[in-house]
Write a protein that holds these residues in place. Sequence first.
Motif, PDB file in Angstrom:
ATOM      1  N   LEU A  13       1.199  -1.611  -0.168  1.00  0.00           N
ATOM      2  CA  LEU A  13       0.165   0.018   0.238  1.00  0.00           C
ATOM      3  C   LEU A  13       0.830   0.898   0.255  1.00  0.00           C
ATOM      4  O   LEU A  13       0.167   2.382  -1.183  1.00  0.00           O
ATOM      5  CB  LEU A  13      -1.029  -0.558   0.872  1.00  0.00           C
ATOM      6  N   MET A  14       2.044   1.285   0.477  1.00  0.00           N
ATOM      7  CA  MET A  14       2.747   2.374   0.605  1.00  0.00           C
ATOM      8  C   MET A  14       3.593   2.707  -0.529  1.00  0.00           C
ATOM      9  O   MET A  14       3.899   3.606  -0.591  1.00  0.00           O
ATOM     10  CB  MET A  14       4.020   2.533   1.944  1.00  0.00           C
ATOM     11  N   ALA A  15       4.006   1.439  -1.841  1.00  0.00           N
ATOM     12  CA  ALA A  15       4.352   1.925  -2.590  1.00  0.00           C
ATOM     13  C   ALA A  15       3.384   2.363  -3.574  1.00  0.00           C
ATOM     14  O   ALA A  15       3.772   3.143  -4.267  1.00  0.00           O
ATOM     15  CB  ALA A  15       4.383   0.102  -3.039  1.00  0.00           C
ATOM     16  N   LEU A  16       2.007   2.079  -3.290  1.00  0.00           N
ATOM     17  CA  LEU A  16       1.019   2.918  -4.258  1.00  0.00           C
ATOM     18  C   LEU A  16       0.936   4.383  -3.615  1.00  0.00           C
ATOM     19  O   LEU A  16       0.714   4.673  -4.667  1.00  0.00           O
ATOM     20  CB  LEU A  16      -0.359   2.455  -3.499  1.00  0.00           C
ATOM     21  N   VAL A  17       0.715   4.566  -2.685  1.00  0.00           N
ATOM     22  CA  VAL A  17       1.545   5.940  -2.285  1.00  0.00           C
ATOM     23  C   VAL A  17       2.260   6.365  -3.334  1.00  0.00           C
ATOM     24  O   VAL A  17       1.924   8.397  -3.172  1.00  0.00           O
ATOM     25  CB  VAL A  17       1.207   6.541  -0.607  1.00  0.00           C
ATOM     26  N   GLU A  18       3.061   6.293  -3.102  1.00  0.00           N
ATOM     27  CA  GLU A  18       4.296   6.636  -3.531  1.00  0.00           C
ATOM     28  C   GLU A  18       4.348   6.796  -4.570  1.00  0.00           C
ATOM     29  O   GLU A  18       4.460   8.068  -6.266  1.00  0.00           O
ATOM     30  CB  GLU A  18       5.237   5.498  -4.181  1.00  0.00           C
ATOM     31  N   GLU A  19       3.363   6.087  -5.601  1.00  0.00           N
ATOM     32  CA  GLU A  19       3.128   5.881  -7.387  1.00  0.00           C
ATOM     33  C   GLU A  19       2.372   6.642  -7.975  1.00  0.00           C
ATOM     34  O   GLU A  19       2.157   7.062  -8.903  1.00  0.00           O
ATOM     35  CB  GLU A  19       2.576   4.316  -7.812  1.00  0.00           C
ATOM     36  N   ILE A  20       0.931   6.888  -6.920  1.00  0.00           N
ATOM     37  CA  ILE A  20      -0.173   7.598  -7.108  1.00  0.00           C
ATOM     38  C   ILE A  20       0.102   9.036  -6.944  1.00  0.00           C
ATOM     39  O   ILE A  20       0.006   9.301  -5.707  1.00  0.00           O
ATOM     40  CB  ILE A  20      -1.267   6.195  -6.795  1.00  0.00           C
ATOM     41  N   PRO A  21      -0.702   9.618  -7.964  1.00  0.00           N
ATOM     42  CA  PRO A  21      -0.441  11.344  -7.297  1.00  0.00           C
ATOM     43  C   PRO A  21      -2.046  11.522  -6.212  1.00  0.00           C
ATOM     44  O   PRO A  21      -2.703  10.325  -7.235  1.00  0.00           O
ATOM     45  CB  PRO A  21      -0.468  11.954  -8.560  1.00  0.00           C
ATOM     46  N   PHE A  22      -2.252  12.460  -5.245  1.00  0.00           N
ATOM     47  CA  PHE A  22      -3.229  12.310  -5.125  1.00  0.00           C
ATOM     48  C   PHE A  22      -3.264  11.396  -3.561  1.00  0.00           C
ATOM     49  O   PHE A  22      -4.114  11.205  -3.169  1.00  0.00           O
ATOM     50  CB  PHE A  22      -4.410  12.772  -5.788  1.00  0.00           C
ATOM     51  N   TYR A  23      -2.530  10.621  -3.549  1.00  0.00           N
ATOM     52  CA  TYR A  23      -2.823   9.191  -2.536  1.00  0.00           C
ATOM     53  C   TYR A  23      -1.392  10.542  -0.954  1.00  0.00           C
ATOM     54  O   TYR A  23      -0.846  10.279  -1.795  1.00  0.00           O
ATOM     55  CB  TYR A  23      -2.288   7.757  -2.790  1.00  0.00           C
ATOM     56  N   PHE A  24      -1.716  10.036  -0.128  1.00  0.00           N
ATOM     57  CA  PHE A  24      -0.470  10.485   0.648  1.00  0.00           C
ATOM     58  C   PHE A  24      -0.871   9.411   2.111  1.00  0.00           C
ATOM     59  O   PHE A  24      -1.929   8.565   2.432  1.00  0.00           O
ATOM     60  CB  PHE A  24      -0.532  12.092   0.701  1.00  0.00           C
ATOM     61  N   THR A  25      -0.267   9.554   2.785  1.00  0.00           N
ATOM     62  CA  THR A  25      -0.484   8.515   4.381  1.00  0.00           C
ATOM     63  C   THR A  25      -1.296   9.181   4.915  1.00  0.00           C
ATOM     64  O   THR A  25      -1.454  10.682   4.784  1.00  0.00           O
ATOM     65  CB  THR A  25       0.741   8.547   4.996  1.00  0.00           C
ATOM     66  N   ALA A  26      -1.896   8.592   5.701  1.00  0.00           N
ATOM     67  CA  ALA A  26      -2.705   9.783   6.372  1.00  0.00           C
ATOM     68  C   ALA A  26      -3.225   8.796   8.775  1.00  0.00           C
ATOM     69  O   ALA A  26      -2.609   7.380   8.543  1.00  0.00           O
ATOM     70  CB  ALA A  26      -4.106   9.385   6.075  1.00  0.00           C
ATOM     71  N   THR A  27      -3.982   9.401   8.822  1.00  0.00           N
ATOM     72  CA  THR A  27      -4.113   8.394  10.257  1.00  0.00           C
ATOM     73  C   THR A  27      -5.107   9.369  11.313  1.00  0.00           C
ATOM     74  O   THR A  27      -5.875  10.723  10.774  1.00  0.00           O
ATOM     75  CB  THR A  27      -2.651   9.577  11.410  1.00  0.00           C
ATOM     76  N   ILE A  28      -5.955   8.134  11.344  1.00  0.00           N
ATOM     77  CA  ILE A  28      -7.171   8.646  12.322  1.00  0.00           C
ATOM     78  C   ILE A  28      -6.891   8.064  13.203  1.00  0.00           C
ATOM     79  O   ILE A  28      -5.957   7.278  14.215  1.00  0.00           O
ATOM     80  CB  ILE A  28      -8.144   7.543  11.738  1.00  0.00           C
ATOM     81  N   PRO A  29      -6.816   9.239  13.946  1.00  0.00           N
ATOM     82  CA  PRO A  29      -6.488   9.371  16.026  1.00  0.00           C
ATOM     83  C   PRO A  29      -7.443   7.801  16.552  1.00  0.00           C
ATOM     84  O   PRO A  29      -8.374   8.287  16.499  1.00  0.00           O
ATOM     85  CB  PRO A  29      -6.942  10.783  16.118  1.00  0.00           C
ATOM     86  N   GLY A  30      -6.658   7.530  16.948  1.00  0.00           N
ATOM     87  CA  GLY A  30      -6.818   6.648  18.835  1.00  0.00           C
ATOM     88  C   GLY A  30      -7.939   7.728  19.411  1.00  0.00           C
ATOM     89  O   GLY A  30      -7.911   9.030  19.508  1.00  0.00           O
ATOM     90  N   GLY A  31      -9.013   6.903  19.389  1.00  0.00           N
ATOM     91  CA  GLY A  31     -10.356   7.456  20.895  1.00  0.00           C
ATOM     92  C   GLY A  31     -10.624   8.536  19.675  1.00  0.00           C
ATOM     93  O   GLY A  31     -11.925   9.467  20.524  1.00  0.00           O
ATOM     94  N   MET A  32     -11.173   8.473  18.641  1.00  0.00           N
ATOM     95  CA  MET A  32     -12.223   9.501  18.088  1.00  0.00           C
ATOM     96  C   MET A  32     -13.872   9.098  17.675  1.00  0.00           C
ATOM     97  O   MET A  32     -14.536   9.419  18.062  1.00  0.00           O
ATOM     98  CB  MET A  32     -11.195   9.132  16.485  1.00  0.00           C
TER      99      MET A  32
END
Length: 329
Positions: free
Chosen positions: A229-248
């Motif tokens: 998945l991280m390779a895909l993020v590198e490859e595809i424009p407009f994909y970026f790593t993201a965090t969903i905050p714990g406790g939300m």
Amino acid sequence: MLSMKSSLKLGVAAAGLALGLGAASSGAMAQQQFVSIGTGAVTGVYYPVGGAICRLMNQTRSEHGIRCSVESTGGSVFNVNAIRGGDLEFGVVQSDVQFNAFNGEGQFEEGGAHEDLRAVFSLHPEPATIAVRADSDIHEFDDLLGNRVNIGNPGSGQRALMDVVMEHKGWSASDFSLASELAPAEQGQALCDNNIDAFVFTVGHPSGAMQEVTSTCDVRIINANDDELMALVEEIPFYFTATIPGGMYRGTDEDVQTFGVGATFVASANVDEDAVYTLVASVFDNLDSFKALHPALEVLDAQAMATEGMSAPLHPGAERYFREHGMID
Ligand code: GLU
């Protein structure tokens, strides 16, 4: 003879009436213009965000005469297609879908490039959110294989994203014991009813739909950050790593590491410049109120909204506003 005369008179009267009506309706049209925004499921973030935009725009309707309304739809891909077909003026769409639509790639390869698509501004981040039943054996993304997974309704942004991920991983729908195509409004219930083990949703946080499902039954949100998945993020424009905050959300106490796209606001090139300018001004002149209308909008930054995440050309109405306010050169 008589009948001819009377029909002639009638004809004249009808022509007069038509002229009168024509004048009246074009007068009314100059005063009242209608625009519709395509969004997503009512429990998603697009729908309330569209509502927030219309609310701000309609507040000054007496000045500009535009009546803005919001439509609940199947999501990003549906919105782009409806804009292309002339059924909607505006839409909220994922940044990757905007890119593919304008360039005729991915799901738009067959239909061809949507050259009349225009960017207006960008909105909130939308992490890929993999929600699983707490009692399932799914702990990482690849564990979805062999399970009952909602891969999203055709027309939605999550389905577009899932299609890309599945192709990248060499998966097909038959690799799941069930690949359902439920819309976001149905997937939470299906998870709690034990009809599916997991669903994939690209959505801003916090979202009503995620709050609802996580408070109704025991749900975990899992990481989606493996090497592929991280390779895909590198490859595809407009994909970026993201965090969903714990406790939300209940059941997910640790931060969730995933990847995502951005939500963007688009228009048809056929929408007139003044209408787009008015919409943009309604949002940017009242940005604090806009951000307060949904918690997923809290992170927005005016400059980034005017310059990032867009790939179609800016609509001239948006360009005029951003230039006047020194946000672009
Ligand atoms: N990202 C989803 C889509 O493009 C919609 C999410 C939402 O409704 O907030 O279909």
